[in-house]
Design an enzyme around this catalytic site. Structure first.
Site, PDB file in Angstrom:
ATOM      1  N   GLU A 156      23.301  34.835  27.214  1.00  0.00           N
ATOM      2  CA  GLU A 156      24.086  34.442  26.048  1.00  0.00           C
ATOM      3  C   GLU A 156      25.274  35.395  25.923  1.00  0.00           C
ATOM      4  OE1 GLU A 156      21.034  34.577  23.036  1.00  0.00           O
ATOM      5  OE2 GLU A 156      19.872  33.145  24.188  1.00  0.00           O
ATOM      6  N   GLU A 206      15.973  30.422  25.160  1.00  0.00           N
ATOM      7  CA  GLU A 206      15.493  31.474  26.061  1.00  0.00           C
ATOM      8  C   GLU A 206      14.357  31.016  26.943  1.00  0.00           C
ATOM      9  OE1 GLU A 206      16.065  31.984  22.813  1.00  0.00           O
ATOM     10  OE2 GLU A 206      17.687  33.475  22.763  1.00  0.00           O
ATOM     11  N   PHE A 210      18.770  41.459  23.315  1.00  0.00           N
ATOM     12  CA  PHE A 210      17.911  42.474  22.695  1.00  0.00           C
ATOM     13  C   PHE A 210      16.467  42.198  23.124  1.00  0.00           C
ATOM     14  CE2 PHE A 210      20.423  44.204  18.966  1.00  0.00           C
ATOM     15  CZ  PHE A 210      21.550  43.432  19.107  1.00  0.00           C
ATOM     16  N   ASP A 254      13.989  42.693  21.560  1.00  0.00           N
ATOM     17  CA  ASP A 254      13.285  42.153  20.389  1.00  0.00           C
ATOM     18  C   ASP A 254      13.205  40.635  20.404  1.00  0.00           C
ATOM     19  OD1 ASP A 254      13.825  44.756  18.304  1.00  0.00           O
ATOM     20  OD2 ASP A 254      15.282  44.418  19.873  1.00  0.00           O
ATOM     21  N   PHE A 255      14.121  39.981  21.155  1.00  0.00           N
ATOM     22  CA  PHE A 255      14.138  38.516  21.163  1.00  0.00           C
ATOM     23  C   PHE A 255      13.217  37.937  22.239  1.00  0.00           C
ATOM     24  CE2 PHE A 255      18.967  38.973  20.064  1.00  0.00           C
ATOM     25  CZ  PHE A 255      18.654  39.535  18.851  1.00  0.00           C
ATOM     26  N   HIS A 265      15.796  44.301  15.645  1.00  0.00           N
ATOM     27  CA  HIS A 265      16.915  44.573  16.558  1.00  0.00           C
ATOM     28  C   HIS A 265      16.913  46.020  17.051  1.00  0.00           C
ATOM     29  CE1 HIS A 265      18.542  40.857  14.819  1.00  0.00           C
ATOM     30  NE2 HIS A 265      19.464  40.848  15.741  1.00  0.00           N
TER      31      HIS A 265
HETATM   32  C1  LIG Z   1      16.037  34.320  19.733  1.00  0.00           C
HETATM   33  C2  LIG Z   1      17.374  34.947  19.614  1.00  0.00           C
HETATM   34  N1  LIG Z   1      18.231  34.852  20.640  1.00  0.00           N
HETATM   35  C3  LIG Z   1      19.464  35.404  20.546  1.00  0.00           C
HETATM   36  C4  LIG Z   1      19.849  36.058  19.411  1.00  0.00           C
HETATM   37  C5  LIG Z   1      21.228  36.667  19.326  1.00  0.00           C
HETATM   38  N2  LIG Z   1      22.115  35.924  18.456  1.00  0.00           N
HETATM   39  C6  LIG Z   1      22.276  36.266  17.169  1.00  0.00           C
HETATM   40  S1  LIG Z   1      23.295  35.232  16.349  1.00  0.00           S
HETATM   41  C7  LIG Z   1      23.515  34.286  17.728  1.00  0.00           C
HETATM   42  C8  LIG Z   1      24.400  33.083  17.654  1.00  0.00           C
HETATM   43  C9  LIG Z   1      23.900  32.123  16.675  1.00  0.00           C
HETATM   44  O1  LIG Z   1      24.777  31.052  16.579  1.00  0.00           O
HETATM   45  P1  LIG Z   1      24.560  29.930  15.496  1.00  0.00           P
HETATM   46  O2  LIG Z   1      23.130  29.527  15.480  1.00  0.00           O
HETATM   47  O3  LIG Z   1      25.565  28.883  15.753  1.00  0.00           O
HETATM   48  O4  LIG Z   1      24.818  30.666  14.118  1.00  0.00           O
HETATM   49  P2  LIG Z   1      26.134  31.408  13.601  1.00  0.00           P
HETATM   50  O5  LIG Z   1      26.049  32.837  14.059  1.00  0.00           O
HETATM   51  O6  LIG Z   1      27.316  30.708  14.167  1.00  0.00           O
HETATM   52  O7  LIG Z   1      26.065  31.339  12.114  1.00  0.00           O
HETATM   53  C10 LIG Z   1      22.803  34.803  18.798  1.00  0.00           C
HETATM   54  C11 LIG Z   1      22.807  34.246  20.169  1.00  0.00           C
HETATM   55  C12 LIG Z   1      18.914  36.147  18.364  1.00  0.00           C
HETATM   56  N3  LIG Z   1      19.208  36.784  17.220  1.00  0.00           N
HETATM   57  N4  LIG Z   1      17.700  35.568  18.480  1.00  0.00           N
END
Ligand SMILES: Cc1ncc(C[n+]2csc(CCOP(=O)(O)OP(=O)(O)O)c2C)c(N)n1
Lengths: 338, 337
Positions: free
Chosen positions: A36, A67, A90, A92-93, A136
């Site tokens: 990502e 994932e 991370f 954590d994910f 995190h």
């Molecule tokens: C399971 C997991 N994978 C990856 C992340 C990292 N991450 C945090 S926000 C994000 C993007 C999320 O995009 P969206 O769902 O469109 O929400 P927005 O941030 O645009 O509000 C990612 C990949 C995470 N927090 N949890």
């Protein structure tokens, strides 16, 4: 390697990682990177900075936030003989894709009687120290080192980051490459001085299972890894002023674990302090102490464990500082052994 | 609705100022009075206000890593939420959770920093309501980037087969950190995910609080009347970086400008005027919202910081006997004796 040699240059840990990945991608078309925000963003922790520009979207793939699918796809592509590197930003994910990690990636080689190999690298950032709370900030070395079938490597400097990455990509088994955010040298998360080191231009490997003695000393052995190598070294400098001579052993990999170097050091010093940013119970500190006790019980005069007490990592700074081991905690533990 | 929207916008503008304190000129995420990451929702407020306007205190909301606008619309205690974001002892989570992990059980609000992981607990809240024969409903918020996640798709199926009173609200802000929607999904309309589960899906193309309110009203009404779950996608805009400190080098300038132009606040103000609300009244609401925000921030900043030793508490609400201290004094003496 001399610091002034023409073939070395000072790199941050993230640049060192990227240089190894780029080298392997140039040499071998089967190597590709998925994750990502790894293409246009260059990795949230700069772990892929510049790769998309050189190799394009086909080999540096931004993937949907799925994932289970992409980590599992890495397993599948690896089983077909490709050499994927998959990043989940991370550690954590990892839970959302845990089956692909701990049942597929880790166990398919064994269950196939060694007939299937999974030559992939899974990279992830670990660690706290920046107040991002319990989802995190985890380190989780112990969780993954506990699962048979995964090789676990943890760089502490740019030199280690490159050599371990070359080795990880060339290894025929699944390797979990866990880098500490605080060591990467990213603008918004300043690193201590230590991790930026001279790094050879050419490729080189650091074999897994070879711990490195980062400081020699006679009075106590401090065994640690990742960020805490630097904290231990700083503690050792302070202790030296008080006449306590600490040896600092950087494990560099947890699986395989170089017990020999640790035991040799403890046989010299008689005292063991294990420092880890992961939770204390059922973790790295217990494992190291048990291994040394197994092999050299008679050499042990005292043992101290410095790890995260078994609490989820709190957000607020005074509480996070309380639970994440710091230089003073390490020094105090060393003093207790003397 | 207007009050919620302007409160949320102003709240985040003020948080942004506070957050940057101590982080300038060089941005260091671990410096300053508000530590850790900060995800702001400027441009997304209508998605919160339009939906939550239909909810009662006993309805459950699970929000994402970008939770403030939803928390405000759901009626989360603003003072204690702010104290939490500042890491203070009297915060909603006593300073343990921080901005992505706000819990206010009084109004059944929770959020998580793990993508799409609020969906299963929302289905669980719906299940509890159904089992107890209550008419409360649950709303799970997620981003358009999260609709590819297993937890969301499994929750849709779960909610569908058990006819649970759940509304899944997708906030489509076009971006998942640096990944534009079209590069990670082949569906333009995320509400279409509902089709595979034989449940209604609806999309509101404009970040128009009134239209969102109307469409959400149908979905929530359906849930309350025991007619099962709905997916609702609403178009919103991300006016800022993904998190504070995100340089957005991946994002075309036109896109940033377009996001800044589509302001749901101005749109709602126009609507209010068209419905005969005069400027004076609008200004009054705005000022009251600003005062409320200021008071919350002032209060939060005066709150005590947690004692470091508080870190060891609250792992269990019912600590097993013998496990009261997470840091036992351990000393192992091996060797020749
Ligand atoms: C399971 C997991 N994978 C990856 C992340 C990292 N991450 C945090 S926000 C994000 C993007 C999320 O995009 P969206 O769902 O469109 O929400 P927005 O941030 O645009 O509000 C990612 C990949 C995470 N927090 N949890």
């Amino acid at each position: 390697m001399s610091e002034n040699s023409a073939e070395t240059r000072e790199l941050t840990m993230s640049r060192a990682m990227v240089s190894a990945i780029a080298h392997e991608m140039r040499e071998n078309d089967e190597v590709f990177y998925m994750g990502e925000d790894v293409a246009d963003y260059g990795g949230i922790f700069d772990s892929t900075e510049g790769l998309r520009e050189e190799f394009g979207y086909d080999r540096v793939m931004d993937v949907p936030i799925s994932e289970t699918a992409y980590l599992g796809a890495a397993v599948g592509a690896a089983q077909e003989g490709m050499r994927p590197i998959a990043e989940l930003m991370f550690v954590d994910f990892f839970g959302v894709a845990m089956d692909q990690i701990y049942n597929q990636m880790a166990k398919n080689t064994y269950m196939s009687g060694g007939n299937v190999s999974v030559p992939m690298v899974l990279t992830a950032a670990v660690g706290g120290t920046y107040n991002d709370a319990a989802q995190h900030s985890q380190t989780l070395y112990g969780t993954f080192a506990h699962i048979p079938g995964l090789k676990i490597v943890v760089p502490s400097t740019a030199y280690e980051a490159k050599g371990l990455m070359h080795n990880a990509i060339r290894d025929d088994d699944p390797v979990l490459y866990m880098f500490h955010k605080r060591l990467m040298g990213i603008g918004w998360l300043p690193a201590p001085d230590g991790p930026k080191t001279p790094v050879p231009e050419t490729d080189y490997t650091i074999p897994f299972g070879s711990a490195d003695v980062k400081r020699t000393g006679d009075d106590v052995t401090i065994v640690t890894l990742g960020l805490h190598v630097h904290r231990a070294l700083e503690a050792a400098e302070g202790l030296a002023a008080d006449g306590i001579d600490a040896e600092v052993v950087d494990l560099r990999s947890l699986v395989p674990l170089d017990t020999d170097t640790v035991v040799e050091s403890v046989e010299k010093t008689g005292n063991l302090v294990v420092v880890d940013e992961d939770y204390r119970s059922y973790g790295v500190t217990g494992e190291i102490v048990a291994s040394v006790a197994d092999e050299a019980l008679a050499a042990l005069d005292s043992v101290e464990r410095v790890a995260l007490p078994d609490v989820p990592i709190p957000y607020s700074r005074p509480m996070e500082n309380e639970v994440v081991p710091d230089v003073d905690d390490i020094a105090a533990a060393v003093r207790r052994t003397q | 609705m207007y009050e919620n929207i302007v409160t949320a916008r102003h709240y985040e503008e003020r948080l942004q100022e506070e957050y940057l304190e101590g982080k300038q000129p060089a941005f260091d995420i671990s410096a300053g009075p508000i530590p850790g990451e900060l995800h702001l929702a400027a441009g997304q407020e209508a998605a919160a206000a339009g939906v939550c306007q239909h909810l009662r205190d006993d309805d459950t909301v699970t929000a994402t890593h970008r939770p403030h606008h939803v928390a405000i619309a759901k009626g989360v205690d603003l003072e204690r939420m702010t104290a939490e974001i500042f890491g203070r002892q009297t915060g909603l989570g006593k300073g343990k959770g921080g901005h992505m992990h706000l819990f206010d059980p009084e109004v059944h609000f929770a959020c998580s920093g793990i993508i799409a992981e609020g969906c299963p607990p929302a289905a669980g809240a719906g299940l509890a309501a159904k089992k107890r024969n209550e008419d409360s409903v649950a709303v799970a918020y997620l981003g358009e980037g999260a609709i590819d996640q297993g937890a969301f798709l499994e929750s849709l199926n779960f909610a569908a087969v058990f006819d649970l009173p759940v509304v899944f609200v997708i906030e489509d802000n076009d971006w998942a950190i640096s990944m534009p929607k079209e590069r990670v999904t082949d569906v333009e309309n995320g509400a279409k995910r509902a089709d595979g589960f034989e449940m209604p899906g609806a999309r509101v193309d404009a970040d128009d609080a009134v239209e969102i309110y109307e469409v959400a009203g149908e979905a929530i009404g359906r849930a309350r009347d025991r007619n099962g779950p709905t997916v609702l996608e609403v178009q919103v805009h991300r006016r800022m970086g993904h998190f504070m400190g995100d340089p957005q080098t991946y994002r075309p300038e036109e896109d940033q400008e377009a996001a800044a132009e589509r302001d749901s606040i101005e749109r709602l103000e126009r609507d209010l005027r068209n419905h005969g609300v005069d400027d004076e009244r609008i200004e009054e609401i705005r000022e009251a919202a600003h005062e409320r925000v200021e008071a919350a921030i002032e209060w939060a900043k005066e709150q005590p910081k947690p004692d470091p030793s508080d870190a060891h508490e609250d792992i269990f609400v019912n600590p097993p006997s013998g496990v009261t201290d997470s840091e036992p004094d351990f000393e192992f003496a091996g060797g020749d004796d």
